[in-house]
Design a protein around this motif. Structure first.
Motif, PDB file in Angstrom:
ATOM      1  N   PHE A  75       0.836  -1.186   0.000  1.00  0.00           N
ATOM      2  CA  PHE A  75       0.000   0.000   0.000  1.00  0.00           C
ATOM      3  C   PHE A  75       0.879   1.247   0.000  1.00  0.00           C
ATOM      4  O   PHE A  75       1.938   1.272   0.637  1.00  0.00           O
ATOM      5  N   GLY A  76       0.429   2.274  -0.697  1.00  0.00           N
ATOM      6  CA  GLY A  76       1.097   3.555  -0.613  1.00  0.00           C
ATOM      7  C   GLY A  76       0.404   4.442   0.402  1.00  0.00           C
ATOM      8  O   GLY A  76      -0.698   4.139   0.862  1.00  0.00           O
ATOM      9  N   SER A  77       1.058   5.524   0.796  1.00  0.00           N
ATOM     10  CA  SER A  77       0.399   6.548   1.599  1.00  0.00           C
ATOM     11  C   SER A  77      -0.482   7.359   0.661  1.00  0.00           C
ATOM     12  O   SER A  77      -0.005   7.853  -0.372  1.00  0.00           O
ATOM     13  N   LEU A 130       9.048   8.454   5.552  1.00  0.00           N
ATOM     14  CA  LEU A 130       9.094   9.522   4.556  1.00  0.00           C
ATOM     15  C   LEU A 130       7.788   9.570   3.776  1.00  0.00           C
ATOM     16  O   LEU A 130       7.288  10.661   3.457  1.00  0.00           O
ATOM     17  N   SER A 131       7.214   8.408   3.475  1.00  0.00           N
ATOM     18  CA  SER A 131       5.917   8.377   2.796  1.00  0.00           C
ATOM     19  C   SER A 131       4.867   9.107   3.605  1.00  0.00           C
ATOM     20  O   SER A 131       4.051   9.862   3.075  1.00  0.00           O
ATOM     21  N   VAL A 132       4.890   8.894   4.927  1.00  0.00           N
ATOM     22  CA  VAL A 132       3.929   9.563   5.807  1.00  0.00           C
ATOM     23  C   VAL A 132       4.137  11.066   5.778  1.00  0.00           C
ATOM     24  O   VAL A 132       3.177  11.845   5.672  1.00  0.00           O
ATOM     25  N   ARG A 133       5.386  11.509   5.872  1.00  0.00           N
ATOM     26  CA  ARG A 133       5.670  12.952   5.866  1.00  0.00           C
ATOM     27  C   ARG A 133       5.275  13.587   4.536  1.00  0.00           C
ATOM     28  O   ARG A 133       4.733  14.708   4.505  1.00  0.00           O
ATOM     29  N   ILE A 159       1.801   7.424  -2.546  1.00  0.00           N
ATOM     30  CA  ILE A 159       3.235   7.643  -2.340  1.00  0.00           C
ATOM     31  C   ILE A 159       3.869   6.373  -1.795  1.00  0.00           C
ATOM     32  O   ILE A 159       3.358   5.774  -0.843  1.00  0.00           O
ATOM     33  N   SER A 160       4.980   5.965  -2.373  1.00  0.00           N
ATOM     34  CA  SER A 160       5.698   4.795  -1.886  1.00  0.00           C
ATOM     35  C   SER A 160       7.195   5.049  -1.926  1.00  0.00           C
ATOM     36  O   SER A 160       7.706   5.685  -2.857  1.00  0.00           O
TER      37      SER A 160
END
Length: 227
Positions: A114-116, A136-139, A127-128
């Motif tokens: 899963f991506g963000s 970093l994906s979370v940010r 985002i991955s």
């Protein structure tokens, strides 16, 4: 990891199984329900929110732990909570059945990730970091949530309404393509951002023609533009 990003559609036609009933499972279930997924949840316990969803018949609940054979007829399986070797067993069954499987926080037992996600109406940004730095994906997701506001959803809903009228009024693809880019590159989106919907319609009408906007929104649109 080598990743190939895709977006799945028509999840209402194919069965998805989620193993788990904790907060992590709740998040994935909510995302799937937002996309009208045909969903089965397997867990002896559920969060309060998930219990409310079962009362609304949002998904099928099997109130026990996972058993071999639970993935029969499934298209996708997600393990959000597991004990012992449940993750390995689900992964093995998924491989045998040739279905998509993701065991959260257990990369070796997954054939997709899963991506963000940032969602604004029809706009989806995934985002991955290919597992290198999930933080970093979370940010990046948090940054994009601020940068891409609800105006993008409103703008894209309007663009969707324009598609068929554009085809009716402009038969040549090259003409439509040029006009689409003119709208995208114009200040129409900024009017949506400011909440100036009348001005957004008006500016679009200047580019593609009032008849197209009227066709898209109805007869009341031209009255709003000219008012």
């Amino acid at each position: 990891m080598d990743m190939f990003p895709i977006y799945l559609r028509r999840l209402d036609e194919r069965r998805t199984v989620v193993v788990g009933g904790d907060r992590e499972a709740e998040g994935k279930v909510e995302q799937l329900l937002e996309r009208n997924a045909k969903l089965t949840v397997i867990s002896p316990h559920l969060t309060d929110k998930m219990r409310r969803w079962t009362g609304e018949n949002r998904f099928k609940w099997i109130p026990r732990t996972y058993k071999q054979g639970d993935l029969e007829g499934a298209f996708m399986a997600i393990v959000a909570e597991y004990e012992g070797d449940v993750n390995k067993k689900v992964y093995q069954e998924a491989r045998e059945r040739g279905i998509l499987v993701n065991v959260m926080d257990d990369i070796p037992h997954a054939n997709f990730a899963f991506g963000s996600i940032v969602k604004r109406g029809p706009l989806t940004i995934s985002i991955s970091t290919s597992g290198a730095a999930p933080a970093l994906s979370v940010r990046l997701r948090q940054r994009f949530e601020k940068e891409f506001g609800p105006e993008y959803g409103d703008f894209l809903d309007f663009m969707q309404k324009l598609r068929k009228p554009m085809s009716r009024h402009y038969s040549r693809f090259e003409t439509r393509k040029r006009l689409w880019y003119e709208v995208i590159d114009s200040d129409v989106l900024s009017f949506f951002r400011k909440g100036s919907i009348k001005e957004a319609y008006q500016r679009t009408a200047e580019i593609v023609g009032e008849e197209v906007v009227t066709d898209a929104l109805g007869a009341s649109a031209i009255e709003e533009i000219e008012a």
